[in-house]
Design a protein around this motif. Structure first.
Motif, PDB file in Angstrom:
ATOM      1  N   LYS A 368      42.423  39.447  45.459  1.00  0.00           N
ATOM      2  CA  LYS A 368      42.035  39.790  44.098  1.00  0.00           C
ATOM      3  C   LYS A 368      41.575  38.578  43.296  1.00  0.00           C
ATOM      4  CE  LYS A 368      45.337  43.626  43.954  1.00  0.00           C
ATOM      5  NZ  LYS A 368      46.507  44.187  43.265  1.00  0.00           N
ATOM      6  N   ILE A 369      42.143  37.422  43.574  1.00  0.00           N
ATOM      7  CA  ILE A 369      41.812  36.196  42.823  1.00  0.00           C
ATOM      8  C   ILE A 369      41.279  35.178  43.817  1.00  0.00           C
ATOM      9  CG2 ILE A 369      42.734  34.358  41.352  1.00  0.00           C
ATOM     10  CD1 ILE A 369      44.858  36.314  40.426  1.00  0.00           C
ATOM     11  N   GLN A 370      39.973  34.896  43.733  1.00  0.00           N
ATOM     12  CA  GLN A 370      39.359  34.022  44.727  1.00  0.00           C
ATOM     13  C   GLN A 370      39.415  32.549  44.342  1.00  0.00           C
ATOM     14  OE1 GLN A 370      35.440  35.457  45.670  1.00  0.00           O
ATOM     15  NE2 GLN A 370      36.232  37.222  46.790  1.00  0.00           N
ATOM     16  N   ASP A 371      39.759  32.263  43.083  1.00  0.00           N
ATOM     17  CA  ASP A 371      39.895  30.850  42.722  1.00  0.00           C
ATOM     18  C   ASP A 371      41.171  30.299  43.356  1.00  0.00           C
ATOM     19  OD1 ASP A 371      38.975  28.600  40.706  1.00  0.00           O
ATOM     20  OD2 ASP A 371      41.163  28.742  40.570  1.00  0.00           O
ATOM     21  N   PRO A 372      41.088  29.240  44.162  1.00  0.00           N
ATOM     22  CA  PRO A 372      42.267  28.757  44.898  1.00  0.00           C
ATOM     23  C   PRO A 372      43.383  28.266  43.981  1.00  0.00           C
ATOM     24  CG  PRO A 372      40.431  27.220  45.109  1.00  0.00           C
ATOM     25  CD  PRO A 372      39.879  28.452  44.480  1.00  0.00           C
ATOM     26  N   LEU A 373      43.036  27.617  42.828  1.00  0.00           N
ATOM     27  CA  LEU A 373      44.081  27.097  41.948  1.00  0.00           C
ATOM     28  C   LEU A 373      44.898  28.234  41.346  1.00  0.00           C
ATOM     29  CD1 LEU A 373      42.240  24.204  40.037  1.00  0.00           C
ATOM     30  CD2 LEU A 373      43.912  24.012  41.878  1.00  0.00           C
ATOM     31  N   ARG A 399      40.392  41.458  39.179  1.00  0.00           N
ATOM     32  CA  ARG A 399      39.207  41.061  39.945  1.00  0.00           C
ATOM     33  C   ARG A 399      38.695  39.761  39.342  1.00  0.00           C
ATOM     34  NH1 ARG A 399      41.091  44.721  41.953  1.00  0.00           N
ATOM     35  NH2 ARG A 399      40.213  46.661  42.779  1.00  0.00           N
ATOM     36  N   LEU A 400      38.780  38.666  40.055  1.00  0.00           N
ATOM     37  CA  LEU A 400      38.316  37.389  39.510  1.00  0.00           C
ATOM     38  C   LEU A 400      37.635  36.584  40.605  1.00  0.00           C
ATOM     39  CD1 LEU A 400      38.389  35.834  36.806  1.00  0.00           C
ATOM     40  CD2 LEU A 400      40.291  34.519  37.742  1.00  0.00           C
ATOM     41  N   PRO A 401      36.307  36.421  40.544  1.00  0.00           N
ATOM     42  CA  PRO A 401      35.587  35.645  41.560  1.00  0.00           C
ATOM     43  C   PRO A 401      35.796  34.148  41.366  1.00  0.00           C
ATOM     44  CG  PRO A 401      34.076  36.385  39.866  1.00  0.00           C
ATOM     45  CD  PRO A 401      35.410  37.009  39.544  1.00  0.00           C
ATOM     46  N   ASP A 402      35.339  33.411  42.347  1.00  0.00           N
ATOM     47  CA  ASP A 402      35.484  31.952  42.325  1.00  0.00           C
ATOM     48  C   ASP A 402      34.288  31.328  41.595  1.00  0.00           C
ATOM     49  OD1 ASP A 402      36.294  29.401  42.701  1.00  0.00           O
ATOM     50  OD2 ASP A 402      35.776  29.300  44.840  1.00  0.00           O
ATOM     51  N   ARG A 403      34.170  31.638  40.285  1.00  0.00           N
ATOM     52  CA  ARG A 403      33.062  31.084  39.510  1.00  0.00           C
ATOM     53  C   ARG A 403      33.553  30.545  38.158  1.00  0.00           C
ATOM     54  NH1 ARG A 403      29.991  34.618  37.539  1.00  0.00           N
ATOM     55  NH2 ARG A 403      30.789  36.625  38.290  1.00  0.00           N
ATOM     56  N   LEU A 404      34.789  30.131  38.097  1.00  0.00           N
ATOM     57  CA  LEU A 404      35.347  29.676  36.831  1.00  0.00           C
ATOM     58  C   LEU A 404      34.722  28.353  36.398  1.00  0.00           C
ATOM     59  CD1 LEU A 404      39.137  30.478  37.324  1.00  0.00           C
ATOM     60  CD2 LEU A 404      37.483  31.697  35.899  1.00  0.00           C
ATOM     61  N   PRO A 514      35.149  34.120  26.525  1.00  0.00           N
ATOM     62  CA  PRO A 514      33.708  34.297  26.760  1.00  0.00           C
ATOM     63  C   PRO A 514      33.125  33.084  27.497  1.00  0.00           C
ATOM     64  CG  PRO A 514      34.296  34.694  24.453  1.00  0.00           C
ATOM     65  CD  PRO A 514      35.476  34.062  25.118  1.00  0.00           C
ATOM     66  N   GLU A 515      32.121  33.336  28.285  1.00  0.00           N
ATOM     67  CA  GLU A 515      31.429  32.273  29.029  1.00  0.00           C
ATOM     68  C   GLU A 515      32.376  31.502  29.941  1.00  0.00           C
ATOM     69  OE1 GLU A 515      28.173  32.193  28.668  1.00  0.00           O
ATOM     70  OE2 GLU A 515      28.296  33.730  27.128  1.00  0.00           O
ATOM     71  N   ALA A 516      33.442  32.157  30.410  1.00  0.00           N
ATOM     72  CA  ALA A 516      34.407  31.458  31.262  1.00  0.00           C
ATOM     73  C   ALA A 516      33.941  31.373  32.710  1.00  0.00           C
ATOM     74  CB  ALA A 516      35.770  32.154  31.199  1.00  0.00           C
ATOM     75  N   GLU A 525      27.285  36.490  45.728  1.00  0.00           N
ATOM     76  CA  GLU A 525      28.471  37.019  45.059  1.00  0.00           C
ATOM     77  C   GLU A 525      29.280  37.860  46.031  1.00  0.00           C
ATOM     78  OE1 GLU A 525      31.098  37.708  41.888  1.00  0.00           O
ATOM     79  OE2 GLU A 525      29.547  36.236  42.278  1.00  0.00           O
ATOM     80  N   PRO A 526      30.493  37.480  46.382  1.00  0.00           N
ATOM     81  CA  PRO A 526      31.291  38.238  47.335  1.00  0.00           C
ATOM     82  C   PRO A 526      31.816  39.516  46.715  1.00  0.00           C
ATOM     83  CG  PRO A 526      32.590  36.436  46.468  1.00  0.00           C
ATOM     84  CD  PRO A 526      31.224  36.286  45.888  1.00  0.00           C
ATOM     85  N   ALA A 527      31.948  40.529  47.554  1.00  0.00           N
ATOM     86  CA  ALA A 527      32.518  41.803  47.103  1.00  0.00           C
ATOM     87  C   ALA A 527      34.027  41.699  47.087  1.00  0.00           C
ATOM     88  CB  ALA A 527      32.074  42.928  48.029  1.00  0.00           C
ATOM     89  N   LEU A 528      34.605  42.168  45.989  1.00  0.00           N
ATOM     90  CA  LEU A 528      36.059  42.107  45.866  1.00  0.00           C
ATOM     91  C   LEU A 528      36.641  43.461  46.213  1.00  0.00           C
ATOM     92  CD1 LEU A 528      36.481  40.086  42.569  1.00  0.00           C
ATOM     93  CD2 LEU A 528      36.770  39.286  44.902  1.00  0.00           C
ATOM     94  N   ALA A 529      37.630  43.425  47.036  1.00  0.00           N
ATOM     95  CA  ALA A 529      38.287  44.673  47.417  1.00  0.00           C
ATOM     96  C   ALA A 529      39.117  45.192  46.259  1.00  0.00           C
ATOM     97  CB  ALA A 529      39.174  44.454  48.654  1.00  0.00           C
ATOM     98  N   ALA A 530      39.495  46.441  46.358  1.00  0.00           N
ATOM     99  CA  ALA A 530      40.287  47.049  45.289  1.00  0.00           C
ATOM    100  C   ALA A 530      41.514  47.706  45.886  1.00  0.00           C
ATOM    101  CB  ALA A 530      39.459  48.063  44.516  1.00  0.00           C
ATOM    102  N   PRO A 531      42.448  46.935  46.382  1.00  0.00           N
ATOM    103  CA  PRO A 531      43.647  47.526  46.949  1.00  0.00           C
ATOM    104  C   PRO A 531      44.520  48.108  45.865  1.00  0.00           C
ATOM    105  CG  PRO A 531      43.881  45.151  46.827  1.00  0.00           C
ATOM    106  CD  PRO A 531      42.488  45.445  46.409  1.00  0.00           C
TER     107      PRO A 531
END
Length: 541
Positions: A368-373, A399-404, A514-516, A525-531
């Motif tokens: 669900k959270i792709q940012d490693p930190l 749902r949070l991609p690794d684009r922070l 905003p703009e985060a 952009e990877p697809a995030l699963a929805a478990p």
């Protein structure tokens, strides 16, 4: 320095007294001359208005015993004039103070008076220098038949001037004495205020003060009795993010409304007051001065606060590891017992369950959270929560991609909110904390819900205030910074941080950034699963 100031002030007072006396005496002579000439002219006018004198001038010859001479001497004696001269149109005298001058021609030009003009002047005649007034003498028909000349001795004018000088000098001396006394009192006051330091000592102290203020690594802000900033050093400008333009303004005008301005203005009492300015945590102390102002000192505690929080996290991790070690020992004993009982299938199944539970925890977070930190933070918090008997849940809406753009800032926000929630639910039955992190375009929305007592409506803004807390301070310092930092970090990114009531009770903290997130790269952009929503918690010991 006291004697130097006194001598300078006495010299200034003496110079002013002499100058004022001179400036007064200079026009006084002219004023006395003018008064004497007007007096002479008035006597001459009064004499010329007597018709008997005009008739006697026409009907008698100039004589020492004549009626014109007798009347002129009477007027001269009565008015204390120096002379009263009456003449005909040819300038022949009918009267004079010196009888020998009667019948002779006047020594000064009478043409103006004989032409009908009135004359005032200071001139030299047979009797010396005098203030003189001349008027025409007319008969009953108004024809000019002669002139009247009246003089007032100039020596009398000079005598009046000289007689006025002692009085002026007395006034000047009195003024000088008052000035000297005032100078002595002022010098004594200056001596007390400067502690009898010489000018060179004061100059050296000022130079040392400037070097010290701009050299120390602590912010210094001085305020006058009106509450306006009158001095701030380089470190204070750096910590507060303001420049020299703040001098002469109040803290509210220079910094804007907030706790930092309240601390500097003295509206908050206490020592070592914590405040947040931008992304910095500051420790402020304010001390009043004798002149009604105040001096505030500022220390940067940002790194110390970060180290303290890291220490708290480390202690929590150590406690969790200690608990895991104890639990691991229990599991090893269980495994050893199964092996000794030769229950090999049960032992294999037991090991699989233990390993699978830990693997599932990490996998469910990273899906669900792709940012490693952030993922690492929540996995660690799950362990700490389990040790404290709290269920930490990751919402299925997460749902949070690794684009922070600023992952460390979001880590600080999430960590503070989760820690705050864990503290709120600690010791309550069925304690639970739920974290929801999702992306809406480039906006990141964070919600942290707990089943604790919640936040009363009247305190929902107060909880974000620097230094406000209902909890006991930790060992490394003071509380009341975490939620304030959350709001400051959110506002720095143009977002917001609020608190409300969670569904079913408890508190819900919401942070909108905003703009985060950065713009996604096309095709990457990877697809995030929805478990389904999963509880992220450790098994009880």
């Amino acid at each position: 320095m006291f004697s130097q100031v006194l001598l300078m002030q006495v010299a200034i007072a003496a110079g002013v007294a002499v100058l004022a006396t001179g400036l007064f005496l200079a026009p006084l002579s002219h004023q006395l001359d003018d008064q004497a000439m007007h007096r002479a002219l008035a006597i001459a006018q009064t004499t010329a208005e007597q018709p008997q004198i005009a008739r006697d001038l026409q009907t008698t010859a100039p004589s020492v015993t004549g009626p014109v001479q007798r009347e002129a001497e009477r007027i001269r004696t009565a008015t204390h004039a120096e002379y009263v001269v009456i003449m005909n149109r040819e300038g022949t005298r009918w009267s004079h103070t010196d009888p020998g001058q009667i019948g002779r021609h006047v020594s000064t030009d009478p043409s103006q008076a004989l032409a009908g003009e009135e004359v005032m002047e200071i001139d030299n005649g047979t009797l010396g220098r005098s203030a003189r007034g001349k008027v025409p003498l007319r008969d009953e028909q108004g024809h000019i038949i002669g002139a009247v000349s009246v003089g007032i001795a100039y020596d009398s004018v000079r005598a009046r001037l000289i007689s006025a000088i002692p009085g002026l000098l007395a006034y000047a001396g009195g003024a000088l004495a008052v000035g000297a006394l005032a100078a002595w009192l002022i010098s004594r006051r200056v001596q007390r205020q400067t502690r009898d330091l010489a000018f060179s000592d004061i100059s050296a102290l000022l130079a040392e003060r400037e070097a010290m203020l701009h050299g120390i690594r602590e912010g210094v802000v001085a305020l006058d009795r009106g509450g306006r900033v009158r001095l701030l050093n380089d470190e204070a400008q750096r910590l507060l993010g303001i420049g020299e333009e703040a001098v002469g303004r109040t803290p509210d005008e220079a910094l804007g409304e907030g706790r930092t301005a309240d601390v500097l203005a003295g509206r908050v009492d206490g020592t070592d007051l914590l405040t947040v300015r931008g992304h910095r945590v500051l420790v402020a102390n304010r001390m009043p001065t004798d002149d009604g102002g105040a001096v505030a000192t500022l220390r940067d505690r940002t790194e110390l606060e970060q180290l303290g929080r890291e220490l708290d996290s480390t202690r929590g991790l150590i406690d969790a590891l200690r608990a895991q070690d104890h639990e691991h020992a229990n599991r090893m004993h269980t495994l050893l017992g199964l092996l000794e009982l030769e229950m090999y299938d049960d032992a294999v199944e037991f090991v699989g369950e233990v390993v699978g539970d830990h693997r599932a925890t990490a996998e469910q977070v990273t899906e669900k959270i792709q940012d490693p930190l952030l993922a690492a933070l929540l996995v660690g918090k799950a362990t700490v929560a389990a040790e404290r008997g709290v269920a930490l849940w990751i919402s299925d809406r997460t749902r949070l991609p690794d684009r922070l753009v600023d992952p460390r800032g979001l880590v600080t926000i999430v960590g503070n909110l989760v820690d705050n929630a864990l503290d709120a639910v600690a010791g309550t039955p069925h304690a639970r904390v739920e974290v929801e992190l999702r992306a809406e375009g480039r906006t990141a929305v964070l919600r942290v819900r707990d089943t604790g007592p919640g936040v009363p409506e009247e305190q929902r803004e107060l909880v974000f205030t620097d230094g406000w807390s209902t909890k006991k301070p930790p060992a490394h310092g003071k509380r009341g910074i975490g939620l304030s930092l959350v709001r400051r970090l959110a506002q720095r990114q143009g977002g917001s941080a609020t608190v409300g009531e969670a569904h079913g009770g408890g508190a819900q903290f919401t942070v909108v950034l905003p703009e985060a997130l950065a713009e996604p790269e096309l095709g990457l952009e990877p697809a995030l699963a929805a478990p389904a929503e999963t509880a992220v918690e450790e098994e009880s010991r």
